[in-house]
Design a protein around this motif. Sequence first.
Motif, PDB file in Angstrom:
ATOM      1  N   ARG A  63      46.780  44.835  38.431  1.00 10.73           N
ATOM      2  CA  ARG A  63      44.987  45.459  38.365  1.00 10.73           C
ATOM      3  C   ARG A  63      44.552  46.733  39.318  1.00 10.73           C
ATOM      4  NH1 ARG A  63      47.102  44.956  34.426  1.00 10.73           N
ATOM      5  NH2 ARG A  63      47.272  42.653  33.412  1.00 10.73           N
ATOM      6  N   GLU A  66      45.931  49.436  38.495  1.00  4.96           N
ATOM      7  CA  GLU A  66      45.522  50.643  36.910  1.00  4.96           C
ATOM      8  C   GLU A  66      44.239  50.921  37.697  1.00  4.96           C
ATOM      9  OE1 GLU A  66      45.145  47.376  34.475  1.00  4.96           O
ATOM     10  OE2 GLU A  66      47.589  47.874  34.412  1.00  4.96           O
ATOM     11  N   ALA A  67      43.151  50.840  38.321  1.00  2.00           N
ATOM     12  CA  ALA A  67      42.115  51.065  38.972  1.00  2.00           C
ATOM     13  C   ALA A  67      41.863  52.733  39.915  1.00  2.00           C
ATOM     14  CB  ALA A  67      41.154  49.994  39.531  1.00  2.00           C
ATOM     15  N   ALA A  70      42.756  55.315  36.939  1.00  7.82           N
ATOM     16  CA  ALA A  70      41.886  54.691  35.942  1.00  7.82           C
ATOM     17  C   ALA A  70      40.702  55.605  35.330  1.00  7.82           C
ATOM     18  CB  ALA A  70      40.837  53.475  36.369  1.00  7.82           C
ATOM     19  N   TYR A 172      51.277  52.598  31.537  1.00  3.75           N
ATOM     20  CA  TYR A 172      49.968  52.233  31.753  1.00  3.75           C
ATOM     21  C   TYR A 172      49.173  53.714  31.058  1.00  3.75           C
ATOM     22  CZ  TYR A 172      44.842  52.119  33.084  1.00  3.75           C
ATOM     23  OH  TYR A 172      43.557  51.735  33.293  1.00  3.75           O
ATOM     24  N   PRO A 174      45.392  55.286  30.285  1.00  4.10           N
ATOM     25  CA  PRO A 174      44.249  55.226  30.677  1.00  4.10           C
ATOM     26  C   PRO A 174      43.834  55.677  29.042  1.00  4.10           C
ATOM     27  CG  PRO A 174      45.154  56.360  32.243  1.00  4.10           C
ATOM     28  CD  PRO A 174      46.038  56.343  31.321  1.00  4.10           C
TER      29      PRO A 174
END
Length: 175
Positions: A63, A66-67, A70, A172, A174
């Motif tokens: 997480r 991913e931030a 983003a 991932y 976005p």
Amino acid sequence: MPHRLIPHYAQQRGAALLVGLLMLVILSVLASSAMRDVSLQEKMVTASYDRALTFQAVEAALREAEALVAPGTNPSFPASGCSNGLCATPDVNNTERWRDPNFTDWRTATVSLGALIAQAPRFIVEDMGTAPRWFGCDRMRPVSPYCLAPRYRITAVSGGGDRANVMLQVTYVPA
């Protein structure tokens, strides 16, 4: 009457003692087996607990990665290699970074469970280029501005020593 009891006791050969000793041996074997089973179950519960904690720490590292990529963050990926956990598009002819035991450009996640896990989770984010968000959108004319999106491969790992080892990997895109 007492004279008749004496010959009766003289004929006994210690059968009660033998039966008692046999029962004691059987109970000792059962107790030893039960203790071994309890010890094994305790080890299994500890391993399950360690794995659950490590898994949660690695998920938190995912997480966090991913931030970093983003929408609106504008991550700066190097032209080649890796820098602080951000990596250029991988070369298909080389070993994947996460499989290379000599790879050292992992980024340590800020999440920490202290001494509860053997090693702090770490991650890398690899720029995989752009790709269609939905199947066939890049073949439509005109191509929608929402069709192509950046893609990242995020790999997070934690563990080490004799404790639980966990690796998670996601692709991932976005939103």
